[in-house]
Design an enzyme around this catalytic site. Structure first.
Site, PDB file in Angstrom:
ATOM      1  N   ASP A  14      31.795  53.752  -9.918  1.00 39.32           N
ATOM      2  CA  ASP A  14      31.630  52.929  -8.709  1.00 39.32           C
ATOM      3  C   ASP A  14      31.757  53.760  -7.429  1.00 39.32           C
ATOM      4  O   ASP A  14      32.508  53.398  -6.508  1.00 39.32           O
ATOM      5  CB  ASP A  14      32.685  51.808  -8.675  1.00 39.32           C
ATOM      6  CG  ASP A  14      32.669  50.953  -9.925  1.00 39.32           C
ATOM      7  OD1 ASP A  14      31.577  50.652 -10.414  1.00 39.32           O
ATOM      8  OD2 ASP A  14      33.757  50.581 -10.412  1.00 39.32           O
ATOM      9  N   GLU A 174      26.049  42.700  -8.202  1.00 42.70           N
ATOM     10  CA  GLU A 174      27.305  43.345  -7.795  1.00 42.70           C
ATOM     11  C   GLU A 174      27.032  44.419  -6.755  1.00 42.70           C
ATOM     12  O   GLU A 174      25.896  44.739  -6.450  1.00 42.70           O
ATOM     13  CB  GLU A 174      27.951  44.036  -9.013  1.00 42.70           C
ATOM     14  CG  GLU A 174      28.324  43.101 -10.118  1.00 42.70           C
ATOM     15  CD  GLU A 174      28.672  43.822 -11.419  1.00 42.70           C
ATOM     16  OE1 GLU A 174      29.482  43.280 -12.160  1.00 42.70           O
ATOM     17  OE2 GLU A 174      28.133  44.906 -11.693  1.00 42.70           O
TER      18      GLU A 174
HETATM   19  C1  6LW Z   1      32.508  46.878 -10.697  1.00 43.77           C
HETATM   20  C2  6LW Z   1      31.156  46.340 -10.801  1.00 43.77           C
HETATM   21  C3  6LW Z   1      30.689  47.165 -11.879  1.00 43.77           C
HETATM   22  O1  6LW Z   1      33.351  46.204  -9.876  1.00 43.77           O
HETATM   23  O2  6LW Z   1      31.704  47.372 -12.731  1.00 43.77           O
HETATM   24  O3  6LW Z   1      29.108  48.713 -12.420  1.00 43.77           O
HETATM   25  C4  6LW Z   1      32.845  46.836 -12.142  1.00 43.77           C
HETATM   26  N1  6LW Z   1      29.533  47.693 -11.829  1.00 43.77           N
HETATM   27  O4  6LW Z   1      30.348  46.500  -9.713  1.00 43.77           O
HETATM   28  C5  6LW Z   1      34.042  47.624 -12.489  1.00 43.77           C
HETATM   29  O5  6LW Z   1      33.797  48.991 -12.263  1.00 43.77           O
END
Ligand code: 6LW
Length: 495
Positions: A14, A174
């Site tokens: 991330d 996300e």
């Molecule tokens: C993060 C989300 C994700 O918050 O995994 O790859 C979660 N995306 O965006 C935890 O790393």
């Protein structure tokens, strides 16, 4: 010049990046580990050096009983008006908060909480105003990428919270970030989940509050269609511009064990991919929208790879980390030795067992340490989570013995036991893509305690968001273990 991906090997997912004072700064998520949110500096986007963590004090966060892959989720770093901000979520407490500092080499503030749900918060600053953007639910109960204005001094919400984009149709929208580039606001996000279907998508608008129009080239980055390819799961990224005007994304991805082995044990790592703006103002990324093992870019740099880690060339609270908040009295850490005092908390515990670990950053490694105990057990663990770890340790029973214990979900099995002549041995683990091999050296004798397949502590088996951490540990109330001569040496697997 050519650089190799990943630019930050091992469990550093991330990534988020900002520029300030001629340098780049990057943060990654850290889940149940403490200190939290590792912080890196670079002058070329290729070579990253850890300068600290944003979360260094218990007063900033509670990680009590944070499960593996609980605690701190994705973080965003931004620089505005001379001040750095790091905003993130404590998933275990279900709280979004930020900390700030005016000195990137110093301590960060106490947390400022934001009364918003969701994960993956980001900040956008414009004309003296601050906006909070995240995945979540708006005031009307609609979920998506949501945005509100906040008071950056207090975290207080200053506007309604509005859904500004619903993504391009992939699951798990996300990691939203807003940028103003040219005449447009760009919204970049991740979709598809952080596994093999991961991707980066984007939208743009002339106005900050929308409407946002999806990019016709979505997904702008994904490796989901590359079979028999080592780098998978690319997504969740952040954009950054170099001084020469070129653009890049730092983003996560993972390396599977082999071309045809869809398992990964090193966690999600940080990759760097060039970004290209077209004449229509949209951007594309990488090699036809994919991330590959190396790219050629402008600039004069030499990519350095640190492949040797010892007590002398690392710092206990920089590269090394604890499980949740450590009981400080159980650790005596110096550049010559780590002395650990055991408790009755085992590695399976959701409390804070006596454990200090450093990430496994590449497949092929030689890991060793001398360990001396007076009672209890102490050794080296390859720790994916409390239910998935391989342990090599010395134990005091009627005699001293070394053991290899495999913990794979409900199967917890001491596979090998060898009596040794005294209370001091050298423990050795050799790792390659597929296996870990375990050895103990007792005086002039070396014993092989067999192998274990890496796949059973991989993310595909254990699930979750972390990667293997090489932990030194001690169990047993009143026991003291002295570790010396720790070495972790990688043979670089770059091709
Ligand atoms: C993060 C989300 C994700 O918050 O995994 O790859 C979660 N995306 O965006 C935890 O790393």
């Amino acid at each position: 010049m050519i650089y190799q991906n990943p630019v930050l090997r091992g469990f550093y997912p991330d990534p988020s990046v900002c520029c300030a004072n001629g340098k780049y700064y990057m943060v990654c998520s850290s889940f149940q580990y403490f200190p939290g949110v590792p912080l890196f500096e670079s002058s070329d986007l290729v070579n990253w050096h850890q300068i600290g963590h944003c979360i260094t004090r218990k007063s900033q966060i509670s990680l009590d009983r944070a499960s593996s892959s609980g605690g701190i989720y994705a973080a965003t770093i931004r620089y505005n008006n001379g001040r750095f901000y790091m905003v993130t979520t404590n998933v275990t407490a279900e709280k979004n908060f930020y900390v700030w500092t005016d000195d990137i080499y110093g301590e960060w503030s106490e947390p400022v909480f934001i009364d918003r749900d969701g994960i993956d918060p980001s900040l956008y600053f414009e004309d003296g105003r601050a906006y909070f953007v995240s995945n979540g639910t708006d005031d009307n109960g609609r979920s998506g990428v949501v945005q509100c204005e906040i008071n950056i001094e207090t975290g207080e919400r200053l506007s309604p919270c509005v859904t500004i984009w619903n993504g391009s149709g992939g699951r798990y929208l996300e990691s939203p970030h807003v940028y103003k580039i040219g005449g447009y606001y760009y919204l970049m996000a991740a979709e598809g989940g952080t596994e093999y279907g991961h991707m980066i998508t984007c939208a743009r608008s002339k106005k900050l509050w929308g409407e946002y129009e999806s990019c016709p080239y979505n997904p702008v980055l994904t490796n989901r269609n590359l079979g028999g390819f080592e780098i998978q799961g690319v997504g969740h990224g952040d954009l950054v511009q170099a001084p020469d005007g070129s653009w890049f994304a730092v983003h996560l991805g993972f390396r599977q064990m082999g071309r045809w082995m869809p398992y990964h044990q090193l966690g999600r790592e940080t990759f760097l991919t060039p970004v290209y703006f077209g004449e229509d103002g949209w951007f594309t990324m990488g090699d036809n929208g994919t991330t590959v093992g190396q790219f050629e870019i402008g600039g004069d740099f030499v990519q350095e790879r640190k492949n040797l880690y010892t007590f002398e060339n690392t710092e206990p609270r920089r590269e090394w980390c604890f499980l949740r908040h450590p009981h400080e009295e159980n650790y005596e850490l110096s550049s010559r030795s780590f002395v650990l005092h055991g408790t009755d908390e085992t590695l399976d515990s959701l409390e804070s067992p006596t454990f200090i670990g450093i990430r496994q950053i590449d497949f092929c490694a030689g890991i060793s340490a001398e360990v001396e105990i007076d009672s209890g057990i102490a050794g080296i663990t390859l720790y994916m989570d409390e239910n998935h770890h391989y342990d090599l340790y010395i134990e005091k029973g009627d005699t001293y013995r070394v053991c290899k214990k495999l913990n794979i979900g409900d199967v917890k099995s001491v596979e090998e036991v060898r009596n040794v002549s005294g209370n001091r041995v050298k423990l050795v683990i050799r790792a390659d893509n597929l296996n870990y091999s375990f050895y103990a050296v007792d005086g002039d004798s070396e014993y092989c305690l067999g192998t274990a397949q890496s796949r059973y502590i991989s993310t595909e088996v254990a699930s979750g968001f972390t990667g293997v951490v090489i932990g030194l540990f001690a169990v047993g109330e009143g026991g003291t273990a002295r570790f010396t001569d720790f070495i972790c040496e990688y043979c670089d697997t770059e091709k």
